[in-house]
Enzyme design. Structure first.
Site, PDB file in Angstrom:
ATOM      1  N   CYS A 122      31.799  27.720  41.690  1.00 14.10           N
ATOM      2  CA  CYS A 122      32.639  27.511  40.900  1.00 14.10           C
ATOM      3  C   CYS A 122      32.335  26.050  40.102  1.00 14.10           C
ATOM      4  O   CYS A 122      32.245  26.193  38.817  1.00 14.10           O
ATOM      5  CB  CYS A 122      34.176  27.024  41.462  1.00 14.10           C
ATOM      6  SG  CYS A 122      34.718  28.660  42.147  1.00 14.10           S
TER       7      CYS A 122
HETATM    8  N1  LIG Z   1      34.366  31.584  45.529  1.00 11.20           N
HETATM    9  C1  LIG Z   1      35.289  30.877  45.173  1.00 11.20           C
HETATM   10  O1  LIG Z   1      35.616  29.919  45.972  1.00 11.20           O
HETATM   11  C2  LIG Z   1      36.176  30.996  43.928  1.00 11.20           C
HETATM   12  C3  LIG Z   1      37.221  30.106  43.808  1.00 11.20           C
HETATM   13  C4  LIG Z   1      38.227  30.278  42.846  1.00 11.20           C
HETATM   14  C5  LIG Z   1      37.780  31.246  41.831  1.00 11.20           C
HETATM   15  N2  LIG Z   1      36.721  31.910  42.096  1.00 11.20           N
HETATM   16  C6  LIG Z   1      36.575  32.865  40.928  1.00 11.20           C
HETATM   17  O2  LIG Z   1      36.667  34.110  41.415  1.00 11.20           O
HETATM   18  C7  LIG Z   1      36.048  35.195  40.905  1.00 11.20           C
HETATM   19  C8  LIG Z   1      35.467  36.024  41.848  1.00 11.20           C
HETATM   20  O3  LIG Z   1      34.449  35.282  42.569  1.00 11.20           O
HETATM   21  P1  LIG Z   1      34.188  35.544  44.293  1.00 11.20           P
HETATM   22  O4  LIG Z   1      33.565  34.237  44.750  1.00 11.20           O
HETATM   23  O5  LIG Z   1      35.265  36.473  45.173  1.00 11.20           O
HETATM   24  O6  LIG Z   1      32.918  36.617  43.873  1.00 11.20           O
HETATM   25  P2  LIG Z   1      32.149  37.531  44.797  1.00 11.20           P
HETATM   26  O7  LIG Z   1      30.840  37.594  44.317  1.00 11.20           O
HETATM   27  O8  LIG Z   1      32.403  36.830  46.217  1.00 11.20           O
HETATM   28  O9  LIG Z   1      33.036  38.756  44.679  1.00 11.20           O
HETATM   29  C9  LIG Z   1      33.128  39.762  43.636  1.00 11.20           C
HETATM   30  C10 LIG Z   1      33.060  41.143  43.977  1.00 11.20           C
HETATM   31  O10 LIG Z   1      33.547  42.039  43.035  1.00 11.20           O
HETATM   32  C11 LIG Z   1      32.639  43.154  42.885  1.00 11.20           C
HETATM   33  N3  LIG Z   1      32.443  43.737  41.648  1.00 11.20           N
HETATM   34  C12 LIG Z   1      31.497  43.187  40.588  1.00 11.20           C
HETATM   35  N4  LIG Z   1      31.671  43.857  39.460  1.00 11.20           N
HETATM   36  C13 LIG Z   1      32.823  44.999  39.873  1.00 11.20           C
HETATM   37  C14 LIG Z   1      33.266  46.044  38.838  1.00 11.20           C
HETATM   38  N5  LIG Z   1      33.018  46.282  37.725  1.00 11.20           N
HETATM   39  N6  LIG Z   1      34.318  46.683  39.689  1.00 11.20           N
HETATM   40  C15 LIG Z   1      34.290  46.580  41.189  1.00 11.20           C
HETATM   41  N7  LIG Z   1      34.002  45.423  41.677  1.00 11.20           N
HETATM   42  C16 LIG Z   1      33.040  44.798  41.167  1.00 11.20           C
HETATM   43  C17 LIG Z   1      31.046  42.468  43.617  1.00 11.20           C
HETATM   44  O11 LIG Z   1      30.480  43.806  44.456  1.00 11.20           O
HETATM   45  C18 LIG Z   1      31.952  41.828  44.607  1.00 11.20           C
HETATM   46  O12 LIG Z   1      32.193  42.246  45.850  1.00 11.20           O
HETATM   47  C19 LIG Z   1      35.033  34.587  39.826  1.00 11.20           C
HETATM   48  O13 LIG Z   1      35.563  34.464  38.643  1.00 11.20           O
HETATM   49  C20 LIG Z   1      35.064  33.156  40.588  1.00 11.20           C
HETATM   50  O14 LIG Z   1      34.556  32.155  39.465  1.00 11.20           O
HETATM   51  C21 LIG Z   1      35.818  31.981  43.111  1.00 11.20           C
END
Ligand SMILES: NC(=O)c1ccc[n+]([C@@H]2O[C@H](COP(=O)([O-])OP(=O)(O)OC[C@H]3O[C@@H](n4cnc5c(N)ncnc54)[C@H](O)[C@@H]3O)[C@@H](O)[C@H]2O)c1
Length: 448
Positions: A276
């Protein structure tokens, strides 16, 4: 007829009869899917990664913040399952999109994951469905990118279906604030969308804050993360300044934070990490640039924070220099490679930059991290060494990049090895072998 679709969906939400889909089952999506299921909804998780969907269906958690007992309970009760079959999205009443939003090499937003997920949603979009984007992104993504894709086949947002943005604010590893008790911001493309999206979250989390539009909701998240990036940049610059002036920056911060108002402590470190803080502000500066606005604070904070790994390497060079050693051929052992304490996430971890910079200068690198058993990076693929073996034989220098609570600091300090402490992990110790990120090591004293 306006009003019919939302009242029917509202009824289904209130009765917990709404079926909820979560696309993207990572750090954000899996905890959210479990919370929806715990709130009584029937939840289907969608992911392109079959290993993740299989793990969930077997009741296994791969995210440390999600207790296996809670996940297993939801699966066994039939309230949670997972699939790679996107055609089942059409069976959902509400769909939350939680896919990654990385940057391209050029630091431009990469919306390709959102686009793929929205294409899948659009393929089965039906009357009365609620679609919520949770992925962090620039203001305008929901109404400029997602809405036209969903409306392409003729259904209208806010009347035929509902569309909202709700930023995820989860802080992995935080025991106090979790998906359930972090207030949820919700903004729809219209009032009906805000209302149904807020109702879904109100049934699931403790507190919902509705805002007037998707753009406000998108901007809230970017303000929060830009605030952190800029303040960390400021304190990292103060740390570099304090180093030049032989002042212990942590002592300064700890004293400053006794002020009961008008000051909030941020801490220096080896650089920014995680999915992030190093990334999200650049989504904002990219979008602002389209409107002819240069975000100077974001760029400056990016430069200062991005220079911290090099600053850490300079401290290592100083430490080796004191022992009349060159970096080339020296054995440098890194404590902690995850981007922050007590998590396994090493995306954007500054430890990787510190390792790469030292390796480029010819140091022999090893590391210990109970949360990260192997480093899969192409340039430095190797395995974590048990803490008990990390000091046998003694390396030439240790760098603390991440202060996991499991580490045995006393044994490390007592070993006498020069230690570059980038996290103030050794604040309780006074010893000549401790090199703090800024300020002089305290005079020699016994370590008990
Ligand atoms: N990790 C954090 O602390 C956090 C906190 C707040 C917001 N975010 C935001 O949340 C969002 C997700 O982050 P995350 O950390 O959970 O990511 P992540 O990489 O842990 O998880 C994303 C998941 O999406 C799946 N994926 C990708 N493309 C896909 C598709 N087309 N169809 C279905 N599944 C698909 C991936 O396989 C993965 O399992 C991002 O925008 C991030 O900026 C993350």
């Amino acid at each position: 007829m306006p009003g019919t679709a939302d009242s029917s969906l509202l009824d289904r939400i209130q009765a917990r009869h709404a079926r909820v889909g979560v696309i993207g089952l990572g750090y954000v999506g899996l905890p959210l899917a479990v919370e929806f299921a715990r709130a009584g909804f029937s939840v289907t998780g969608f992911d392109v990664d079959g290993a993740k969907t299989s793990a969930i269906n077997a009741g296994k958690s791969y995210i440390s913040d999600v207790a296996e007992s809670e996940l297993g309970e939801c699966v066994r009760a039939g309230r949670l399952n997972a699939t790679t079959d996107m055609s089942l999205l059409g069976e959902m009443d509400a769909i939350d999109i939680c896919v990654p939003t990385p940057l391209r090499k050029t630091k431009d937003p990469d919306l390709s994951y959102i686009v793929l997920a929205v294409e899948a949603v659009a393929a089965t979009l039906k009357n009365g469905q609620l679609i919520i984007l949770e992925s962090t992104t620039y203001p305008g993504t929901t109404d400029e990118v997602v809405q036209p894709m969903l409306e392409a086949k003729g259904l209208k947002a806010d009347s035929d279906f509902f569309l909202a943005f709700s930023p995820e604010r989860v802080d992995p590893g935080n025991q106090q604030f979790t998906t359930r008790n972090i207030p949820k911001i919700v903004g729809g493309v219209g009032d009906a969308s805000t209302k149904v999206a807020a109702a879904l979250y109100a049934a699931t989390v403790n507190h919902v804050v509705s805002v007037s539009s998707t753009r406000v909701a998108e901007m809230v998240k970017l303000l929060e993360n830009t605030f952190r990036a800029v303040n960390i940049g400021l304190v990292n610059e103060i740390a570099q300044m304090c180093h030049k002036m032989d002042i212990d920056v942590w002592e300064v911060i700890n004293a400053a934070k006794t002020k009961p108002f008008g000051f909030m402590p941020f801490y220096p470190g080896p650089g920014l990490g995680g999915h992030c803080i190093p990334i999200d502000p650049f989504y904002l500066s990219w979008k602002a640039r389209q409107s002819g606005f240069e975000c100077r604070f974001i760029e400056l904070a990016g430069q200062v924070n991005g220079a911290m790994p090099e600053f850490v390497v300079e401290r290592v060079i100083d430490a080796l220099n004191e022992a009349r050693k060159a970096v080339k051929g020296s054995r440098v052992h890194v404590y902690g490679v995850a981007y922050k304490r007590d998590v396994s996430d090493m995306r954007e971890s500054p430890a990787l930059d510190v390792i790469a910079l030292l390796a480029r200068r010819g140091a022999e690198i090893s590391y210990t991290d109970p949360w990260v058993p192997t480093l899969p990076e192409a340039t430095h693929s190797f395995e974590s060494i048990d803490e008990a073996d990390a000091l046998r034989p003694l390396p030439d220098c240790v760098v603390i990049c991440t202060d996991h609570t499991a580490f045995d600091w006393k044994t490390l300090v007592n070993s006498g090895v020069p230690i570059v402490d980038t996290r103030d992990a050794l604040r309780a110790f006074t010893a000549p072998n401790i090199i703090r990120l800024s300020g002089r090591a305290a005079p020699v004293a016994a370590v008990n």
